[in-house]
Design a protein around this motif. Structure first.
Motif, short mmCIF file in Angstrom:
data_model
loop_
_atom_site.label_atom_id
_atom_site.label_comp_id
_atom_site.label_asym_id
_atom_site.label_seq_id
_atom_site.Cartn_x
_atom_site.Cartn_y
_atom_site.Cartn_z
N ILE A 114 0.84 -1.20 0.00
CA ILE A 114 0.00 0.00 0.00
C ILE A 114 0.87 1.25 0.00
O ILE A 114 0.63 2.20 -0.75
CB ILE A 114 -0.93 0.01 1.23
CG1 ILE A 114 -1.92 -1.16 1.14
CG2 ILE A 114 -1.68 1.34 1.33
CD1 ILE A 114 -3.03 -0.97 0.15
N ASP A 115 1.90 1.25 0.82
CA ASP A 115 2.78 2.42 0.86
C ASP A 115 3.47 2.65 -0.48
O ASP A 115 3.56 3.79 -0.96
CB ASP A 115 3.83 2.25 1.98
CG ASP A 115 3.22 2.44 3.36
OD1 ASP A 115 2.11 2.99 3.45
OD2 ASP A 115 3.85 2.02 4.35
N ALA A 116 3.95 1.57 -1.06
CA ALA A 116 4.60 1.70 -2.37
C ALA A 116 3.61 2.23 -3.40
O ALA A 116 3.93 3.12 -4.20
CB ALA A 116 5.16 0.34 -2.81
N ALA A 117 2.40 1.71 -3.35
CA ALA A 117 1.38 2.14 -4.30
C ALA A 117 1.10 3.63 -4.13
O ALA A 117 1.01 4.37 -5.12
CB ALA A 117 0.10 1.33 -4.09
N ARG A 118 0.99 4.05 -2.89
CA ARG A 118 0.73 5.47 -2.64
C ARG A 118 1.85 6.34 -3.18
O ARG A 118 1.61 7.38 -3.82
CB ARG A 118 0.55 5.71 -1.14
CG ARG A 118 -0.76 5.18 -0.60
CD ARG A 118 -0.74 5.05 0.93
NE ARG A 118 -0.35 6.25 1.62
CZ ARG A 118 -1.20 7.20 2.02
NH1 ARG A 118 -2.49 7.06 1.77
NH2 ARG A 118 -0.77 8.26 2.66
N VAL B 193 -6.07 1.19 -1.54
CA VAL B 193 -5.34 2.45 -1.46
C VAL B 193 -6.33 3.60 -1.24
O VAL B 193 -6.11 4.49 -0.41
CB VAL B 193 -4.51 2.69 -2.74
CG1 VAL B 193 -3.85 4.05 -2.70
CG2 VAL B 193 -3.46 1.60 -2.89
N ASN B 194 -7.42 3.57 -1.98
CA ASN B 194 -8.43 4.62 -1.82
C ASN B 194 -9.04 4.60 -0.42
O ASN B 194 -9.34 5.65 0.14
CB ASN B 194 -9.54 4.45 -2.87
CG ASN B 194 -9.12 4.96 -4.23
OD1 ASN B 194 -8.10 5.65 -4.36
ND2 ASN B 194 -9.89 4.63 -5.25
N GLY B 195 -9.20 3.42 0.12
CA GLY B 195 -9.72 3.32 1.48
C GLY B 195 -8.80 4.02 2.46
O GLY B 195 -9.24 4.76 3.35
#
Lengths: 204, 204
Positions: A17-21, A62-64
């Motif tokens: 999630i962090d990488a995606a952000r 990610v949106n959550g």
DNA sequence: TATTAAATTGAACGCTGTTCAATTAATGGC
DNA sequence: GCCATTAATTGAACAGCGTTCAATTTAATA
């Protein structure tokens, strides 16, 4: 190779999630691919499919997280009872959040699920949490027994604000005129709240 | 093979746009691929790149056509001078258009240009045309010399309505409660117009 | 220690946007 | 009517995408 013990499943989830952000903020959500995320966290694309059922699912998570962050931001606004002032502050807090997280905010509202996929239930719950904040600011306008009206008006005003920010963000409003997003949002809020008051006193 | 004379360049353009529209309405804008359009019109994918500079450009042209159609729809509303009634009719006409063209309307507002690509100038002109219709309905609320105010308020109300339709369309409003998109839009319009009137009479 | 179960990989499939050399046909000049 | 030019069209190719899954390796269990 298989079964490394570098990270637990939860750690892996957070890493992803962090990488995606980071990717979304850096290069926009079109760059959010399984291979890109995998590269950043040092795993293979296939591993991501142990964490998320597919790309839609990953984006939704990610949106959550973005919704959670937005909630935290807005929750810092403590209502004083002065609806106009409180809402003005809430609005500015929101606009600051957008300015600070442009990529994530853009993905939150512009990524569309592929045909047939529905928005998950937990997502709706997070949205409800946000609406709760709006309601708490707007509540002095309504009688205590008018909870339905309060939540309806809150939703409408919230959605209206979204329209302004969304169209500004995508440049689809022909913002040729001098007025800024903030000014337009303030106009909407001012007129809408004045309208609520006016229609209440007329009591048609 | 090369240089067929089956269609002129203009005919080809129209064929492609029509095929694209059919695909979008039938299967959503994710199905709008160069190969799919090429298959429908009986040409090769490469030919499309003689008509459009890239996919973004093609989508923009389809969206431009949708804006034209929407303009034609809304232009059928003839203002009587009764702002509330006129706007109610304008709103319903808009909602009918959305219902009749769900896929195209969805693409109009949910397709996002890839990083770095700007919305073309002619697109902004079409949006201005739509705003002109809104202004013509709202104009009785303002003095003749208040054109700036009129266009500002029109833009804000239009954007606000967009927020409601957009969030409803994508299911991002947690529409659990009983109120429909139409009802929410009517609330926004009613309060906003009432707010304009109220703030004018107070003349702060 | 032997067996089971879980995690991880990387190749593979079918799809995508886009480019471009090669090919063909229409066009313009004589 | 013929030839040179020009424009349109193609299809193969490239690099990338989401996704699946047999094979592999290791941790957990018995």
């Amino acid at each position: 190779m298989a079964r490394r013990s570098d990270h637990s499943r939860d750690e892996l989830y957070r890493l992803a999630i962090d990488a995606a952000r980071d990717i979304v903020e850096a290069d926009g959500f079109r760059a959010l691919t399984a291979r890109n995320v995998a590269d950043v966290i040092g795993y293979s694309p296939g591993t991501l499919y142990n964490l998320f059922v597919n790309q839609d699912d990953m984006v939704m998570h990610v949106n959550g997280r973005t919704l959670d962050d937005l909630h935290d931001s807005l929750a810092s606004v403590m209502p004083t009872g002065d609806v106009d002032a409180d809402f003005a502050l809430l609005l500015d807090t929101y606009l600051v959040f957008i300015k600070d997280n442009p990529g994530l905010w853009h993905m939150l509202f512009n990524y569309t699920l592929s045909e047939g996929h529905e928005i998950p239930e937990w997502y709706g719950r997070k949205v409800k949490g946000l609406l709760g904040i709006v309601e708490s600011v707007l509540s002095p306008l309504f009688a205590n027994n008018d909870g339905d009206k309060l939540s309806a008006e809150s939703r409408v005003l919230w959605a209206g604000l979204h329209g302004i920010t969304a169209l500004s963000d995508t440049g689809k409003l022909s913002l040729v005129s001098g007025q800024s997003t903030r000014e337009m949002a303030q106009m909407l809020v001012a007129n809408y709240i004045a309208g609520i008051r006016a229609r209440q006193s007329v009591r048609k």
